[in-house]
Scaffold this active site. Structure first.
Site, mmCIF file in Angstrom:
data_model
loop_
_atom_site.group_PDB
_atom_site.id
_atom_site.type_symbol
_atom_site.label_atom_id
_atom_site.label_comp_id
_atom_site.label_asym_id
_atom_site.label_seq_id
_atom_site.Cartn_x
_atom_site.Cartn_y
_atom_site.Cartn_z
ATOM 1 N N GLU A 206 -7.860 7.271 5.130
ATOM 2 C CA GLU A 206 -8.683 6.397 5.971
ATOM 3 C C GLU A 206 -9.969 7.089 6.431
ATOM 4 O O GLU A 206 -10.624 6.629 7.364
ATOM 5 C CB GLU A 206 -7.876 5.894 7.171
ATOM 6 C CG GLU A 206 -6.677 5.061 6.743
ATOM 7 C CD GLU A 206 -5.999 4.340 7.891
ATOM 8 O OE1 GLU A 206 -6.451 4.465 9.045
ATOM 9 O OE2 GLU A 206 -5.000 3.654 7.630
ATOM 10 N N LYS A 338 -1.632 -6.897 12.423
ATOM 11 C CA LYS A 338 -2.087 -6.752 11.039
ATOM 12 C C LYS A 338 -1.782 -8.059 10.322
ATOM 13 O O LYS A 338 -0.602 -8.422 10.190
ATOM 14 C CB LYS A 338 -1.322 -5.621 10.355
ATOM 15 C CG LYS A 338 -1.672 -4.214 10.838
ATOM 16 C CD LYS A 338 -0.677 -3.225 10.244
ATOM 17 C CE LYS A 338 -1.121 -1.785 10.371
ATOM 18 N NZ LYS A 338 -0.026 -0.848 10.035
HETATM 19 P P1 PGA Z 1 -0.660 1.558 6.716
HETATM 20 O O1 PGA Z 1 -1.010 2.469 7.978
HETATM 21 O O2 PGA Z 1 -1.757 0.575 6.525
HETATM 22 O O3 PGA Z 1 -0.541 2.556 5.590
HETATM 23 O O4 PGA Z 1 0.653 0.890 7.013
HETATM 24 C C1 PGA Z 1 -1.642 2.008 9.114
HETATM 25 C C2 PGA Z 1 -0.784 2.164 10.355
HETATM 26 O O5 PGA Z 1 0.375 2.614 10.288
HETATM 27 O O6 PGA Z 1 -1.241 1.812 11.445
HETATM 28 ZN ZN ZN Z 2 0.906 2.418 12.490
#
Ligand code: PGA
Ligand code: ZN
Length: 427
Positions: A206, A338
């Protein structure tokens, strides 16, 4: 025929920030207005998430999405043509019913979420409004407090350190733009520190610096160092936010810290985190224990929920029902939102609504696999979530979201309010 009737739905394969295939969807409404969106992809996924449909086999390591693109161009298209884009919930429900599985496995969470977001974009475009303004529907909204990664670990850095995200938050900044200014200085100071101490080894998934540390604490020390070097007061100006992502290295009563070569039960894990909360200016901790460790979440929130934001990510998987259960049990005080965990705009919005009505913090979040798609920047503002987590301060799939928020703040002009400290669920 209304101006918001769906006349076409088209899926195509595009590529994400890890060079893996993902699904893009374009939705057309009757007057020719279009909306477009791309599905992101996680690496440290919760077991309760909507699942992406991948082809398997040898091509692109099994990550290809021709079947998911096929879902969009056949089943989803057949189902949505003629529907009114104004009824987002009816559209999402139709896709969920057409899929027929509890986790969107048949058509693919990636196919459904990209379509759901594309419908939303088309609807805002029909109104000739930027998405955030369409979502705000005339209600006052705030610019989100950003959570920005400085070091990336866990599943995003080949488990070089156990903790997944070492982030900073600048609740004392006067505006979103100022929070980014401060973070830019901290990110630069951290980079210099890594270089000077011979630790600079590029960046993780990231965009945070690759964590060449011997212990998790060394990373925390480096973070405090970077905040101070950049000229800020740790804890007052800028605080630390951690995503422990504990499901990645353990489960209830069985946590395996590779870096320290230590095995901990739940109470050992809680002791470790309590020590960090005592020794470092930490404002927020995400997934402090594993997704199956409800007792651990409850104990952690009881101990620290008045001085620390306790976020459930894998623990809630953006599921309104799980958030409701937590409100009764007091197992957290904030929810990561998300879209592709829930699998549709309607379901994610419901999780956010339930959480904010309970006074929980709400953080709209990217995934580790991202693209140029800007939807989450608009959702964080338009849904008045208060917080936004996108990854680090490098790589354009991350910067695109931060930059879009700058444009939105500018567009708000003198009426722009920055959520800052008020976004955190404790006083
Ligand atoms: P991921 O990580 O998109 O790989 O699940 C992001 C998070 O855990 O916040
Ligand atoms: Zn997370």
């Amino acid at each position: 025929m209304t101006d918001t009737e769906i006349t076409d739905v088209k899926g195509r394969r595009v590529w994400d920030s890890r060079g893996r295939p993902t699904v893009e969807v374009e939705v057309t409404l009757a007057p020719g207005v279009k909306g477009r969106a791309i599905a992101p992809a996680g690496a440290s996924t919760g077991t309760g998430e909507a699942v992406d449909l991948r082809d398997g086999g040898d091509t692109f390591g099994g990550y290809d999405v021709t079947r998911a693109v096929g879902s969009v161009n056949k089943d989803i298209r057949d189902c949505l043509i003629g529907m009114d884009a104004d009824a987002q919930w009816a559209i999402d429900k139709a896709m969920i019913e057409c899929d027929g599985t509890p986790n969107k496995a048949r058509l693919g969470g990636n196919a459904i979420v990209a379509t759901s977001m594309a419908v939303l974009h088309a609807r805002a475009a029909a109104e000739k409004l930027p998405l955030w303004r369409y979502l705000a529907a005339g209600n006052p909204v705030r610019m989100p407090l950003p959570e920005i990664q400085i070091f990336g670990g866990g599943a995003h850095a080949a488990r070089r350190v156990d903790i997944q995200d070492f982030m900073v938050m600048a609740p004392a900044a006067a505006s979103f733009a100022e929070a980014l200014d401060w973070t830019a200085e901290i990110y630069r100071a951290a980079g210099l520190f890594m270089k000077q101490t011979g630790r600079l080894q590029g960046v993780a998934d990231e965009g945070g610096f690759w964590p060449a540390f011997k212990t998790n604490e060394e990373a925390l020390d480096a973070l405090v160092h970077a905040i101070e070097d950049a000229g800020f007061k740790p804890g007052t100006d800028v605080g630390i936010s951690l995503d422990v992502a504990a499901s990645e290295f353990g489960s209830r009563d069985n946590y395996q810290l590779t870096l320290d070569d230590r095995k901990l039960d739940t109470s050992g894990m809680l002791d470790l985190l309590a020590g960090w909360l005592r020794d470092y200016p930490i404002l927020s901790i995400e997934d402090p224990v594993a997704e199956d460790d409800t007792e651990g979440f409850i104990a952690f929130t009881a101990q620290h929920g008045k001085i620390c934001q306790v976020i459930g990510d894998d623990f809630f998987v953006t599921n309104a029902g799980r958030v409701r259960a937590s409100i009764d049990a007091h197992s957290a005080n904030a929810v990561l939102i998300k879209l592709n965990q829930a699998g549709s705009v309607t379901e994610a919005k419901e999780a956010l609504r339930v959480a904010s009505e309970a006074g929980y913090g709400t953080i709209v979040s990217a995934r580790s696999g991202e693209t140029e798609d800007l939807t989450i920047a608009h959702l964080a503002v338009g849904w008045n979530a208060g917080q936004l987590k996108v990854g680090s301060f490098a790589r354009s799939e991350r910067m695109a979201k931060w930059n879009e928020c700058l444009r939105i703040e500018e567009e708000m002009g003198s009426s722009a309010a920055f959520a800052g400290r008020s976004a955190l669920p404790f006083t």
